[in-house]
Design an enzyme around this catalytic site. Sequence first.
Site, PDB file in Angstrom:
ATOM      1  N   SER B  19     -27.952  48.723 -52.103  1.00 39.00           N
ATOM      2  CA  SER B  19     -28.990  49.082 -51.142  1.00 39.00           C
ATOM      3  C   SER B  19     -28.593  48.541 -49.777  1.00 39.00           C
ATOM      4  CB  SER B  19     -30.334  48.522 -51.577  1.00 39.00           C
ATOM      5  OG  SER B  19     -30.256  47.133 -51.665  1.00 39.00           O
ATOM      6  N   CYS B  20     -29.305  48.992 -48.757  1.00 43.46           N
ATOM      7  CA  CYS B  20     -28.885  48.691 -47.401  1.00 43.46           C
ATOM      8  C   CYS B  20     -28.932  47.197 -47.116  1.00 43.46           C
ATOM      9  CB  CYS B  20     -29.706  49.430 -46.366  1.00 43.46           C
ATOM     10  SG  CYS B  20     -31.296  49.887 -46.952  1.00 43.46           S
ATOM     11  N   PRO B  21     -28.092  46.721 -46.235  1.00 40.15           N
ATOM     12  CA  PRO B  21     -27.253  47.480 -45.317  1.00 40.15           C
ATOM     13  C   PRO B  21     -25.886  47.843 -45.899  1.00 40.15           C
ATOM     14  CG  PRO B  21     -26.965  45.176 -44.835  1.00 40.15           C
ATOM     15  CD  PRO B  21     -27.932  45.268 -46.004  1.00 40.15           C
ATOM     16  N   TYR B  22     -25.628  47.497 -47.160  1.00 36.72           N
ATOM     17  CA  TYR B  22     -24.256  47.598 -47.661  1.00 36.72           C
ATOM     18  C   TYR B  22     -23.673  49.009 -47.735  1.00 36.72           C
ATOM     19  CZ  TYR B  22     -24.786  42.656 -48.158  1.00 36.72           C
ATOM     20  OH  TYR B  22     -25.012  41.336 -47.863  1.00 36.72           O
ATOM     21  N   GLN B  48     -32.599  55.087 -48.161  1.00 39.61           N
ATOM     22  CA  GLN B  48     -32.521  54.750 -46.751  1.00 39.61           C
ATOM     23  C   GLN B  48     -31.148  55.068 -46.166  1.00 39.61           C
ATOM     24  OE1 GLN B  48     -33.645  50.753 -45.477  1.00 39.61           O
ATOM     25  NE2 GLN B  48     -34.912  51.764 -43.953  1.00 39.61           N
TER      26      GLN B  48
END
Lengths: 414, 81
Positions: B19-22, B48
């Site tokens: 999941s973000c930001p990865y 996202q």
Amino acid sequence: MPTLAASFKQAYDRVFGRFWNATSVLVMAGVFAAFYFGLTGTLWAVTGEFTRWGGNALQLFGVDPSHWAYFQAIKLKGGPLDRTDGWLVLGMLWGSLCAALLSGNFKIRTPRQYRRWLWAFVGGLMAGFGTRLAMGCNLAAFFTGLPQFSLHAWLFIGGTALGTYIGVKLAVLPLFKGKPKLEFGVRPVAKRGPDRGTARWHLYAGAAGVVLLLVCIGWNVFDHRALMGLAALFGAAFGVLIQRGQICFTSGLRDLWLFGKGKMAKAILAGMAVQTVGTAVFIDKGVPPVIHWASVGSAIGGVMFGIGIVIAGGCETGWMYRLMEGQLQFAAVGAGNIVGATVLAYSWDHWGVYRTLVGGAPEVNLLHALGWTGGIVATFAFLAMLYALVVWREHTFHRRLAQRRVAVADEITA
Amino acid sequence: MGEKTRVYADGSLDVRGESCPYPELYTLEALEAIGSGKVLEVITDCPQSFINIPESVRAHGHELLSEQRDGATRVYYIRAK
């Protein structure tokens, strides 16, 4: 003349086929939050309830924490279904779940790297502890806190900005970042058929969820618990909004530091500005604003919260809708939140946290301290300053990016 | 699609489950690493990132060639700047 099915499909695509514009969503959330405050006298908030869930969990194991000073302050009575805040939180989760199912965003996902679970829990724990130290998370000490004209939200927002900056510095370190599954080498692009779209059972489950929600609201109203029904209704609306707009305060701040993107941060500020007008009207009508201690604890809590949410990958609103989309990692964030909040509740009187960090601090209502005009002008000036900072950050980030590009080009041509 | 028109990618980044930001961070780093003009395939399922990856890729001057949807998963093909 389009057929009924075609018109239905068109309406469906408009609502669920793409994400909603973040600014519109946050302005709507701001309006709803103001009305929720006006109708119930309480805020769109979640972590107070998470703390009570921690208290309820302890009660299941035979420990009664209701005499702890913190639970005396936030009240621990009954279970989640006996409290408006409980219905609000459940409504949010349920609304997000229905929105995720109906829009085809639902999928069970587990992270490939085990470290994600650890950092999710640790970050959630820090954030849970920090928010309760500040008496609210990105909602009650931020999005819905500032429009109450409570100075503690100013301190928390400042702390969160600093905390997320530190968090971003940590998140890019190998220990937190890990390594992706990345392969180089020429490969044919996978042949794919037409888009498979959303599985039919997701749509049916989402529709059934909406019906069940309406039944719950109706049952509450029928049972003379209109306030609970109202909380469930608003909660569901907030849940739908945060999922459809992908409203994540973590990304609002983190992406500003990490990628120089200010869209979400600006949208959050717009939602707060609209809400400030709404709450001012309701306060003028006689609804007492919710004011908390403007203490050093609010600022420290903000820093802890900021670091925690970046490490965990989501703030309170963020983890709630992501878990409902099926991202299981965020169950660990939620569990961390509840444990962290409960530890804070214990430490409040047992370890002297209240005495050293909070006690004696004034509860500053800006409408009293500066007068009506002063309070409103100060709040808008603060929002305008934050907006200017976001624009400045975007600007400097992109200038640096452009300079780096020119430097690289020079190297190649040299 | 005949063999002649077959499209090739020069690398593949699979960030499903992240999941973000990865997803966004890994994508930008992989595009730096893969080299100018090469095509990177990115497979992601974090909703996202469906907003963030196209946005960031363009902001950094890379070219988004195509986007494919497969249920709640998306595949992007991006040409590195």
